[in-house]
Design an enzyme around this catalytic site. Structure first.
Site, PDB file in Angstrom:
ATOM      1  N   LEU A 138       0.672  -1.120  -0.127  1.00 45.33           N
ATOM      2  CA  LEU A 138       0.045  -0.176  -0.078  1.00 45.33           C
ATOM      3  C   LEU A 138       0.838   1.122  -0.030  1.00 45.33           C
ATOM      4  CD1 LEU A 138      -2.996   0.913   0.267  1.00 45.33           C
ATOM      5  CD2 LEU A 138      -2.518   1.292   2.694  1.00 45.33           C
ATOM      6  N   LYS A 168      -9.115  -0.382   5.220  1.00 41.75           N
ATOM      7  CA  LYS A 168      -9.921  -1.588   5.329  1.00 41.75           C
ATOM      8  C   LYS A 168      -9.132  -2.857   5.120  1.00 41.75           C
ATOM      9  CE  LYS A 168     -10.937  -2.550   0.872  1.00 41.75           C
ATOM     10  NZ  LYS A 168     -11.193  -3.753   0.064  1.00 41.75           N
ATOM     11  N   ASP A 224     -13.437  -8.396   0.569  1.00 40.04           N
ATOM     12  CA  ASP A 224     -12.767  -7.480   0.089  1.00 40.04           C
ATOM     13  C   ASP A 224     -13.439  -6.442  -0.735  1.00 40.04           C
ATOM     14  OD1 ASP A 224     -10.073  -6.435  -0.683  1.00 40.04           O
ATOM     15  OD2 ASP A 224     -10.194  -7.309  -2.565  1.00 40.04           O
ATOM     16  N   GLU A 239     -12.461  -7.463 -12.566  1.00 37.97           N
ATOM     17  CA  GLU A 239     -10.900  -7.198 -12.807  1.00 37.97           C
ATOM     18  C   GLU A 239     -10.706  -8.237 -13.730  1.00 37.97           C
ATOM     19  OE1 GLU A 239      -8.781  -6.815  -9.092  1.00 37.97           O
ATOM     20  OE2 GLU A 239     -10.744  -6.300  -7.993  1.00 37.97           O
ATOM     21  N   HIS A 243     -16.530  -1.517  -0.685  1.00 39.57           N
ATOM     22  CA  HIS A 243     -16.828  -0.804  -1.860  1.00 39.57           C
ATOM     23  C   HIS A 243     -18.224  -0.816  -2.604  1.00 39.57           C
ATOM     24  CE1 HIS A 243     -12.664  -0.495  -1.545  1.00 39.57           C
ATOM     25  NE2 HIS A 243     -12.292  -1.457  -2.168  1.00 39.57           N
ATOM     26  N   HIS A 274     -10.927   3.306   0.044  1.00 42.11           N
ATOM     27  CA  HIS A 274     -10.438   4.264  -1.085  1.00 42.11           C
ATOM     28  C   HIS A 274     -11.360   4.586  -2.250  1.00 42.11           C
ATOM     29  CE1 HIS A 274      -9.260   0.434  -2.639  1.00 42.11           C
ATOM     30  NE2 HIS A 274      -9.375   0.932  -3.764  1.00 42.11           N
ATOM     31  N   ARG A 328      10.148  -2.216  10.786  1.00 42.27           N
ATOM     32  CA  ARG A 328      11.073  -3.029  11.470  1.00 42.27           C
ATOM     33  C   ARG A 328      12.297  -3.427  10.754  1.00 42.27           C
ATOM     34  NH1 ARG A 328       7.260  -8.690  11.594  1.00 42.27           N
ATOM     35  NH2 ARG A 328       6.747  -8.650   9.193  1.00 42.27           N
TER      36      ARG A 328
HETATM   37  N1  NAP Z   1      -2.075  -2.600  -1.231  1.00 44.21           N
HETATM   38  C1  NAP Z   1      -3.318  -2.206  -1.181  1.00 44.21           C
HETATM   39  O1  NAP Z   1      -3.608  -1.773  -2.581  1.00 44.21           O
HETATM   40  C2  NAP Z   1      -4.360  -2.050  -0.172  1.00 44.21           C
HETATM   41  C3  NAP Z   1      -5.717  -1.396  -0.791  1.00 44.21           C
HETATM   42  C4  NAP Z   1      -6.408  -1.273   0.435  1.00 44.21           C
HETATM   43  C5  NAP Z   1      -6.464  -1.797   1.506  1.00 44.21           C
HETATM   44  N2  NAP Z   1      -5.070  -2.093   1.885  1.00 44.21           N
HETATM   45  C6  NAP Z   1      -5.115  -2.377   3.407  1.00 44.21           C
HETATM   46  O2  NAP Z   1      -3.783  -1.645   3.796  1.00 44.21           O
HETATM   47  C7  NAP Z   1      -3.249  -2.758   4.596  1.00 44.21           C
HETATM   48  C8  NAP Z   1      -1.843  -2.821   4.138  1.00 44.21           C
HETATM   49  O3  NAP Z   1      -1.641  -3.713   3.137  1.00 44.21           O
HETATM   50  P1  NAP Z   1      -0.419  -3.843   2.164  1.00 44.21           P
HETATM   51  O4  NAP Z   1      -0.984  -4.512   0.873  1.00 44.21           O
HETATM   52  O5  NAP Z   1       0.520  -2.753   2.339  1.00 44.21           O
HETATM   53  O6  NAP Z   1       0.089  -5.222   3.075  1.00 44.21           O
HETATM   54  P2  NAP Z   1       1.541  -5.730   3.064  1.00 44.21           P
HETATM   55  O7  NAP Z   1       2.174  -5.421   1.524  1.00 44.21           O
HETATM   56  O8  NAP Z   1       1.420  -6.910   3.645  1.00 44.21           O
HETATM   57  O9  NAP Z   1       2.296  -4.728   3.975  1.00 44.21           O
HETATM   58  C9  NAP Z   1       2.067  -4.660   5.461  1.00 44.21           C
HETATM   59  C10 NAP Z   1       3.087  -3.874   6.185  1.00 44.21           C
HETATM   60  O10 NAP Z   1       2.857  -4.016   7.756  1.00 44.21           O
HETATM   61  C11 NAP Z   1       4.059  -4.719   7.971  1.00 44.21           C
HETATM   62  N3  NAP Z   1       3.958  -5.621   8.847  1.00 44.21           N
HETATM   63  C12 NAP Z   1       3.264  -6.578   8.993  1.00 44.21           C
HETATM   64  N4  NAP Z   1       3.350  -7.588  10.140  1.00 44.21           N
HETATM   65  C13 NAP Z   1       4.213  -6.902  10.900  1.00 44.21           C
HETATM   66  C14 NAP Z   1       4.361  -6.905  12.178  1.00 44.21           C
HETATM   67  N5  NAP Z   1       3.909  -8.083  12.701  1.00 44.21           N
HETATM   68  N6  NAP Z   1       5.323  -6.063  12.768  1.00 44.21           N
HETATM   69  C15 NAP Z   1       5.608  -5.070  12.132  1.00 44.21           C
HETATM   70  N7  NAP Z   1       5.292  -4.830  10.798  1.00 44.21           N
HETATM   71  C16 NAP Z   1       4.569  -5.639  10.205  1.00 44.21           C
HETATM   72  C17 NAP Z   1       4.856  -5.239   6.953  1.00 44.21           C
HETATM   73  O11 NAP Z   1       6.325  -4.878   7.154  1.00 44.21           O
HETATM   74  P3  NAP Z   1       7.098  -6.062   6.744  1.00 44.21           P
HETATM   75  O12 NAP Z   1       7.650  -5.674   5.311  1.00 44.21           O
HETATM   76  O13 NAP Z   1       8.386  -5.932   7.529  1.00 44.21           O
HETATM   77  O14 NAP Z   1       6.656  -7.475   6.636  1.00 44.21           O
HETATM   78  C18 NAP Z   1       4.468  -4.137   6.085  1.00 44.21           C
HETATM   79  O15 NAP Z   1       5.177  -2.794   6.009  1.00 44.21           O
HETATM   80  C19 NAP Z   1      -3.838  -3.869   5.054  1.00 44.21           C
HETATM   81  O16 NAP Z   1      -4.786  -3.496   5.945  1.00 44.21           O
HETATM   82  C20 NAP Z   1      -4.917  -4.033   3.601  1.00 44.21           C
HETATM   83  O17 NAP Z   1      -5.886  -4.465   3.986  1.00 44.21           O
HETATM   84  C21 NAP Z   1      -4.197  -2.280   0.988  1.00 44.21           C
END
Ligand code: NAP
Length: 455
Positions: free
Chosen positions: A14, A137, A224, A205, A229, A167, A43
Site C-alpha cells: 500500500l 480496510k 474485499d 478485474e 466498496h 479508498h 521493523r
Molecule cells: N495494497 C493495497 O492496494 C491495499 C488496498 C486497500 C487496503 N489495503 C490495506 O492496507 C493494509 C496494508 O496492506 P499492504 O498491501 O501494504 O500489506 P503488506 O504488503 O502485507 O504490508 C504490510 C506492512 O505491515 C508490516 N507488518 C506486517 N506484520 C508486521 C508485524 N508483525 N510487525 C511489524 N510490521 C508488520 C509489513 O512489514 P514487513 O515488510 O516488515 O513485513 C508491511 O510494511 C492492509 O490493512 C490492507 O488490507 C491495501
C-alpha cells in the site's frame, strides 16, 4: 503549523503503490510543504537511502525522489515496544510537529496493539483534533471482530479522530454520484421504483491475486469488495436527499438506507478462478471466493420491488467498475414505437478505468429510415479537464491532513455493512471453479434465473 504523516507499515504494498505516489503529488501541488514531514516506520534497521532504493523497485510511477527525500524520514520501529512509541513522540515534539496523522498501513489484526501503543505513549490524546489516526480496510473480519476492534479504538480515541478508509470513496466518480443525483432536478422525481427497473453495481478485474495472495486468501471477494466498496456505492445510489451536504448528514442518509438493504441469500453465487490454488501463498485447499454475484433490495417505499445486482470478481473478461441505473419503459412503448428497443434507457456511472457518466436512450436512426437505435450521451469526466485529476489516495490524504471526514466511513456505516453480509458469511455457499465470465453467466442464468446480459 507544520504537519506530519506517520506511516506504520511503510515497507508494504500500500505504501509503495498508493501512499508514496500520493505524497509525491501532494508535494508537487504544494499541498504538502517542504517543512512538513513523512515518517516511514518499519521493523528493518536500514537507512533512508536504502529505503528509497528498495522503494524505487516497487513504485511504478516516476516520482521526484530528490524532493521526496527532503520530507521523508525513516524510523526503525518495533510495534510491540512502548519505548519506540515514546521516542517517536519526543522526536515529533522536539521537531515541532504537533499536527499529526498516524496512518496504519498494516494488517488489521495489528490495529488494536498499535492503537494502544499510540495512546499509551501520548502520541495521540483522546479528543485532541490535531491528532488523527487512519485505519485501512478491511475493518475486522466479521461483525463481531469489527465490534471488538472498534470498542478498543473508542477506548483510546474519539470518533472524530478516527479515519476509516474505503479508498473507493476517494474516486472522482464516486464523489460525483451525489452531484449528478442532487444537482440535476430531473432525477429528483424519477429516482425511485416507479421509474427505475433495476440497479447493477459491477466491479470486474482481469487480474488475479498477483503478489497479494497472503492477504486475499483470508479475505475473498465478499469481504474485499462487496462488504465495503460495493455497499458504499449502493448507499450513494439508494439514499434520500441528506438534510445538508455536510459530512455527518450524508453519513446519516447512507446509514438509513443501508439499514433497509437486505441481501437475498438464495441468489448468491460464489466462484473461484481456475488456477487460483496454484497462485503464490494460497492454501492448497482454499475455499476463498474470487467472484460473487448477489441480488438485494432496499426494503422501503422508495425502492419497493427494484432489485440491485452486485457483480464482482477477479480474472474476468474486462476491467470495469460501473453503476448502471436501468430505467423502466413507458408501459405503452411498443404500441407507440413498435421498433423501439425495450429496456434501453440507462444511466451509467463509469468509475474505472474511465470515469464519466453515460446516458443511453432510444433515438431515431439518421436518414430516411424509421428505425430506432440506441444513442449515447457520453460525458468523460477527465478528457477535457486541463490539469491533473486527483487519485483516490491523494484526495484522502489531503482530506485527513485538513480534518475533513466526508469521504471516510463512520462506525455505524461499517457496522451495518457487516450486518448486511453476516448471514452469507455463516452460510455454506457452493464454490464454482470458473474458466471465464461466460462460465459464471451460465451458472447465474441456469441456477438463479438471472440473465446478466439482459440486465
Ligand atoms: N495494497 C493495497 O492496494 C491495499 C488496498 C486497500 C487496503 N489495503 C490495506 O492496507 C493494509 C496494508 O496492506 P499492504 O498491501 O501494504 O500489506 P503488506 O504488503 O502485507 O504490508 C504490510 C506492512 O505491515 C508490516 N507488518 C506486517 N506484520 C508486521 C508485524 N508483525 N510487525 C511489524 N510490521 C508488520 C509489513 O512489514 P514487513 O515488510 O516488515 O513485513 C508491511 O510494511 C492492509 O490493512 C490492507 O488490507 C491495501
Amino acid at each position: 503549523m507544520k504537519k506530519s504523516i506517520v506511516i506504520f507499515g511503510s515497507t508494504g504494498n500500500l505504501t509503495y503503490k498508493k501512499l508514496l505516489p500520493a505524497i509525491d503529488n501532494l508535494i508537487r501541488q504544494k499541498r504538502l510543504k517542504k517543512d512538513d514531514r513523512v515518517y516511514l516506520l518499519a521493523r528493518h534497521d536500514i537507512s533512508l537511502k536504502q529505503y528509497i532504493e528498495d522503494a524505487k523497485k516497487q513504485v511504478k510511477e516516476m516520482l521526484d525522489w530528490t524532493v521526496l527525500e527532503e520530507v521523508l524520514e525513516f524510523v526503525y520501529f518495533h510495534l510491540n515496544q512502548i519505548e519506540d512509541y515514546q521516542k517517536l513522540n519526543h522526536r515529533l515534539k522536539d521537531s515541532g510537529y504537533t499536527d499529526n496523522v498516524f496512518y496504519l498501513a498494516l494488517p488489521p489484526k495489528l490495529f488494536p496493539e498499535v492503537a494502544k501503543g499510540i495512546s499509551a505513549s501520548g502520541l495521540v490524546t483522546k479528543g485532541d483534533a490535531s491528532k488523527r489516526i487512519v485505519f485501512e480496510k478491511p475493518f475486522g473480519e466479521n461483525l463481531e471482530s469489527a465490534r471488538t476492534i472498534n470498542r478498543e479504538l473508542w477506548r483510546y480515541f474519539d470518533e472524530s479522530q478516527i479515519y476509516r478508509i474505503d479508498h473507493y470513496l476517494g474516486k472522482e466518480m464516486i464523489q460525483n454520484i451525489l452531484v449528478v443525483r442532487f444537482a440535476n432536478r430531473i432525477f429528483g422525481q424519477t429516482w425511485n421504483h416507479n421509474t427505475i427497473r433495476n440497479i447493477v453495481i459491477i466491479a470486474k478485474e482481469t487480474e488475479g491475486v498477483m503478489s497479494r495472495g497472503n492477504y486475499y486468501d483470508k479475505i475473498g471477494a465478499l469481504k474485499d469488495m462487496l462488504q465495503s466498496h460495493l455497499l458504499q456505492m449502493a448507499a450513494l445510489i439508494g439514499m434520500t436527499r441528506p438534510k445538508t451536504f455536510q459530512s455527518e448528514d450524508i453519513k446519516d442518509a447512507k446509514v438509513k438506507v443501508l439499514n433497509d438493504l437486505k441481501l437475498d441469500s438464495s441468489s448468491v453465487v460464489f466462484g473461484q478462478y481456475n488456477g487460483y490454488l496454484d497462485e503464490n501463498k494460497i492454501a492448497d485447499d482454499s475455499q476463498t471466493e474470487t467472484f460473487i454475484f448477489a441480488k438485494a433490495h432496499f426494503m422501503n417505499d422508495k425502492w419497493r420491488g427494484t432489485p440491485i445486482y452486485f457483480i464482482t470478481g477477479k480474472k474476468l473478461d474486462e476491467k470495469r467498475s460501473e453503476i448502471i441505473i436501468n430505467f423502466k419503459d413507458d408501459t405503452n412503448l411498443n404500441q407507440i414505437f413498435s421498433n423501439a428497443k425495450p429496456n434501453n434507457t440507462k444511466l451509467v456511472f463509469k468509475v474505472a478505468p474511465e470515469d464519466g457518466v453515460k446516458f443511453q436512450l432510444n433515438v431515431k436512426q439518421p436518414g430516411l429510415s424509421d428505425e430506432i437505435i440506441s444513442g449515447h450521451l457520453d460525458y468523460c469526466h477527465t478528457c477535457n479537464w486541463v490539469g491533473n485529476t486527483t487519485e483516490a489516495y491523494e484526495k484522502l490524504l489531503f482530506d485527513v491532513l485538513n480534518n475533513n471526514k466526508t469521504l471516510f466511513t463512520r462506525w455505524d456505516e461499517i457496522e451495518v455493512m457487516w450486518e448486511i453480509i453476516s448471514e452469507i458469511q455463516h452460510m455454506n455457499i457452493p464454490l464454482h471453479v470458473y474458466d471465464d465470465f461466460d462460465h459464471l453467466k451460465e451458472i447465474i442464468l441456469t441456477e438463479k434465473g438471472v440473465d446478466i446480459d439482459a440486465l
